[in-house]
Design a protein around this motif. Sequence first.
Motif, short mmCIF file in Angstrom:
data_model
loop_
_atom_site.label_atom_id
_atom_site.label_comp_id
_atom_site.label_asym_id
_atom_site.label_seq_id
_atom_site.Cartn_x
_atom_site.Cartn_y
_atom_site.Cartn_z
N GLY A 557 109.01 21.91 161.80
CA GLY A 557 110.04 22.47 162.64
C GLY A 557 111.17 21.47 162.81
O GLY A 557 111.27 20.49 162.07
N LYS A 558 111.96 21.68 163.82
CA LYS A 558 113.08 20.80 164.10
C LYS A 558 113.15 20.49 165.59
O LYS A 558 112.83 21.33 166.44
N VAL A 559 113.52 19.27 165.89
CA VAL A 559 113.92 18.89 167.25
C VAL A 559 115.33 18.36 167.12
O VAL A 559 115.55 17.23 166.68
N GLY A 560 116.29 19.25 167.40
CA GLY A 560 117.67 18.88 167.13
C GLY A 560 117.86 18.66 165.65
O GLY A 560 117.51 19.50 164.81
N ASN A 561 118.36 17.49 165.32
CA ASN A 561 118.63 17.15 163.92
C ASN A 561 117.44 16.46 163.24
O ASN A 561 117.53 16.10 162.07
N ALA A 562 116.36 16.27 163.98
CA ALA A 562 115.20 15.54 163.45
C ALA A 562 114.12 16.51 162.96
O ALA A 562 113.90 17.56 163.58
N ASP A 563 113.47 16.16 161.87
CA ASP A 563 112.34 16.95 161.38
C ASP A 563 111.14 16.76 162.32
O ASP A 563 110.89 15.66 162.83
N LEU A 564 110.39 17.84 162.54
CA LEU A 564 109.18 17.79 163.34
C LEU A 564 107.99 18.15 162.46
O LEU A 564 107.99 19.18 161.78
N SER A 740 105.72 26.09 168.93
CA SER A 740 106.94 26.46 169.66
C SER A 740 106.98 25.79 171.03
O SER A 740 108.04 25.31 171.46
N ALA A 741 105.82 25.70 171.70
CA ALA A 741 105.79 25.06 173.01
C ALA A 741 106.06 23.57 172.89
O ALA A 741 106.81 22.99 173.70
N ILE A 746 109.42 18.87 173.70
CA ILE A 746 110.02 17.64 173.16
C ILE A 746 111.53 17.69 173.27
O ILE A 746 112.19 16.72 173.65
N ALA A 747 112.10 18.86 172.95
CA ALA A 747 113.56 19.00 172.97
C ALA A 747 114.13 18.79 174.37
O ALA A 747 115.28 18.33 174.52
N LYS A 748 113.33 19.11 175.40
CA LYS A 748 113.81 18.95 176.77
C LYS A 748 114.07 17.49 177.12
O LYS A 748 114.93 17.17 177.93
N PRO A 753 120.78 12.79 168.14
CA PRO A 753 122.22 12.88 167.85
C PRO A 753 122.53 13.96 166.81
O PRO A 753 121.67 14.33 166.00
N ALA A 754 123.76 14.45 166.85
CA ALA A 754 124.18 15.49 165.89
C ALA A 754 124.13 14.96 164.46
O ALA A 754 123.86 15.71 163.51
#
Length: 980
Positions: A557-564, A740-741, A746-748, A753-754
């Motif tokens: 998945g993704k957390v912003g611009n980072a791979d998860l 998803s959870a 984590i995103a919270k 950074p972009a």
Amino acid sequence: MRVLKQVVLLMILACSLLPAGAQSKYEWKEASSGGYNYKYVTNDPMKARFYTLKNGLTVILSVNKKEPRIQTLIGTRAGSNNDPKDHTGLAHYLEHLLFKGTQVYGTLDWAKEKPYIDKIESLYDKYNKTTGTDARKAVYHEIDSVSGVAAKYAIANEYDKLMTAMGAQGTNAHTWVEETIYEEDIPSNATDKYLTVQAERFRDPVFRLFHTELEAVYEEKNRGLDNDGRKVYETMLAALFPTHNYGQQSTIGTVEHLKNPNLKAIRQFYNEYYVPNNMAIVMAGDFDPDYVIKSIDQKFGYMQPKPVKEYKPAPEKTMTAPVEKTVMGPDAENVQIAFRMPGALDTKSMVVLNVLSNILQNGKAGLMDLNLNKQQKVLSSSAGVMALKDYSIFEMSGKAKPGQSLEDVKGLLLGQLDILKKGQFDESLVSAIVNNAKLDELQGLESNNTRATSLMDGFIKSRGKNWATDVSTVDDMSKVTKQQIVDYANKYFGNNYVIVYKRKGEDKNIEKVEKPTITPIEVNREAQSPFLAKIAAMPATPVQPQWLDFNRDIQKGKVGNADLLYVQNKDNGLFRLYYRFDVGTWNDKKMSLAANYLQFLSTDKYTAEQISKEFYNIACSFNVSTASENTTISITGLQENFDKAVALFEHIISNCQPNEQALAALKSRLNKARTDSKLNKGQILRGLQNYAIYGGKNPFNYQLSQAELEGVTAKELTDLLHNLMKYQHTVIYWGPQSLSAAQADIAKVHQVPASFVAAPPAIAFTKVSQDNNQVLFADYDMVQSEVNWIRNGGNYDSGKTAITTLFNGYFGGGMGSIVFQTIRESKALAYSTYAFYSAPAKQNDRYTAVAYVGCQADKMNDAVNGMNELLNDIPRSDKLLTTAKLSMKQDLETERITNDGIIFKYLEAKKLGLSTDIRKEVYESIDKLGFNEVKKFHDENLAHKPYTYCILASPNKVNVDELKKIGDVKKLSLEELFGY
């Protein structure tokens, strides 16, 4: 290798007497299944079954279906405490000899071998009573001659071959003061084979190949004489226990007793203590307990019980004043303070002592952690409990920072005890200790080894009778009050301690065990007993290997611009979160310093001490580790506290404030640690190895110079930390949350950074080519010598993984290998020896051949010649090759990569340019490989090639001119090796 159990500070051991009201939770119960009665403790997370067979043999079983393997331990409640006064080291000798076989395995023809074994036993009895150097040499010459004939009928290492062929791992044993334990990790389909071998092993062991094994024990003793830590430990015990055998009988034996072994005394010890009512079999892992207990009963039912004479020492007299000792040696200085405490059987005492120990030092928020380590008042300090049956030991240790004496460190350590005795600590720390103990318990359940070791420890100390209180440990800890801790500290901690100062200097009291003359013996590699053939023919249900499918087993998945990268934990409430950055010390040498610096920093909201307390209170932790090309942040703990832990860390990394005073202290301590590293023979040998692999410019000495270190500012380091999140990184999550959870949580708290900032370019290190033989020599004051052979090979090729693995197993990777059999078993030239072809960690890097011998300095030339012969000409043994292949297949069939290990296996493969699990390809290649392929690999990569020899030894014991016969000699200074 069969080694003595090392000193381990056991933090959670036998515990408290249950208070009223707790009995209903942890009670002994009886049950019956499969025709056998057993006992168990209610609410035991291990669900351990305790059986006592008719002959008194204890069997303890704990089922864990996590992977198709079983950790097994067979233990006897006899160790060096039980050694006769005139034969110390005997229990340890016996441990070694129980790997030598019986009348049905380990022998070509027992009827022909037996007369020579009897003759050797008589000769040792004669040798034991003979005085005079010449007379003793004459007897030993006869022992050597008869042993050579006896060896023609022996099959060396047949026990190891038996275990390796069935897929066993970790074949080992240890002897300590109250125990001797034999260890194996076996595939779950090998229980019948394993139990058949072990039942035969303890039926009537034959003490064959004794004089070469005795030489291995001599080597072990000499290695101990070169180990300053071992000397400190033995000195501490001797002073703490002037009467008890804990202090009066060395586990490995005195030099005098080692020189005068007696096989009859060893046999008598075996007959007295290796009886079923004094032994236990512990198994933890994937098995059917009803089937296993029946099988054990059938196979071990022949054992006959006997009365066992327990070691019952007179009580030690109360210490009324400190006892001070000094140990000299080349390694770094330190100080040890030890108190004699009630033994593990005093369960009331143990639970309080355990909590007390954690209040003083728990690695995060104890008094010593915060007042000494966090404030950098010493180089390092630690404390812990070593629980033994009759007495326990509470030990505190410390190392001095620059400008500080060991007496200063002593004062600071005892000062923390004074704080404790005055009750100057927060009682809420007890709750935090309990929460962290719960976390440790959850993590420990994942390991078969942890389960088995805990169960065996309970048997050794109390025959398992205290298991109910062991299980209730965490609950009992929560009931300990501050007043109990203070009262306990004031009762037991006064001027009643031993203090050992380890100082730098020559130890003039070392008495080396001299090398006897030993003629190399036959090892009969191609021979096998009918018993081995019988075990090999026993049916075993195949275990199907499981390969990783990175696309199936890892969700992305993704957390912003980072791979998860995500794998779910379906077993418990633990989580592990990682941020893995594509920047390391090769990009910036200051990265490691910054990571170390972070623990001493405050923010606008929290002091450094408050941060440690906050994490400890919620049973979570964080770590920042730097490697050459990556930096990894890990945050771990209980999922219920995930948000708190991650948010707190994010606050720290973003808001840590420069602290010049903390940096000055860190630099000073780092300078002392660097100085200490130059005194450590293991670190020096690492430096030699890196110099041999990479040349003068290498990863080991790529360090901040003294000028660079002094020039680093606090702002530079905090800027590095503040900017770390701006670099490219991957987020890794293993825990109970859904993808998803987890992604949302984590995103919270994790701001990405972009666009990522480009990392500074990394320095490249290139492995050198060995065009001519060369000797790299470093000077170290020791009895032994350490020799490494280094040669760099070709670039990584995934297609060579199978043959490389097989070659290593066959040639030099274990106790049944060609190298071990030849160097140690046949020629008795070394206690420790190995050789392997090491694969690189990344694509386009080169392989490295590494060989090693650690031996007495006066054996070095023979050992070097012996290893060179093997490097140039690989002996053929079809039987050994078959065993190596079987072992390789069974290792792969039973290996289960789980939890976050799946993700790190994927990242490891990716670094090598692989997109699939290479193990599948290796497995499918095994049957196609034979000796021709192994020999071709050996000839192409090792035989008749130049090597760099890394030699660490004392020039007083090694003739440097002799080394010139090997190749050009280059004596390296510590500055060249360490880079500072």
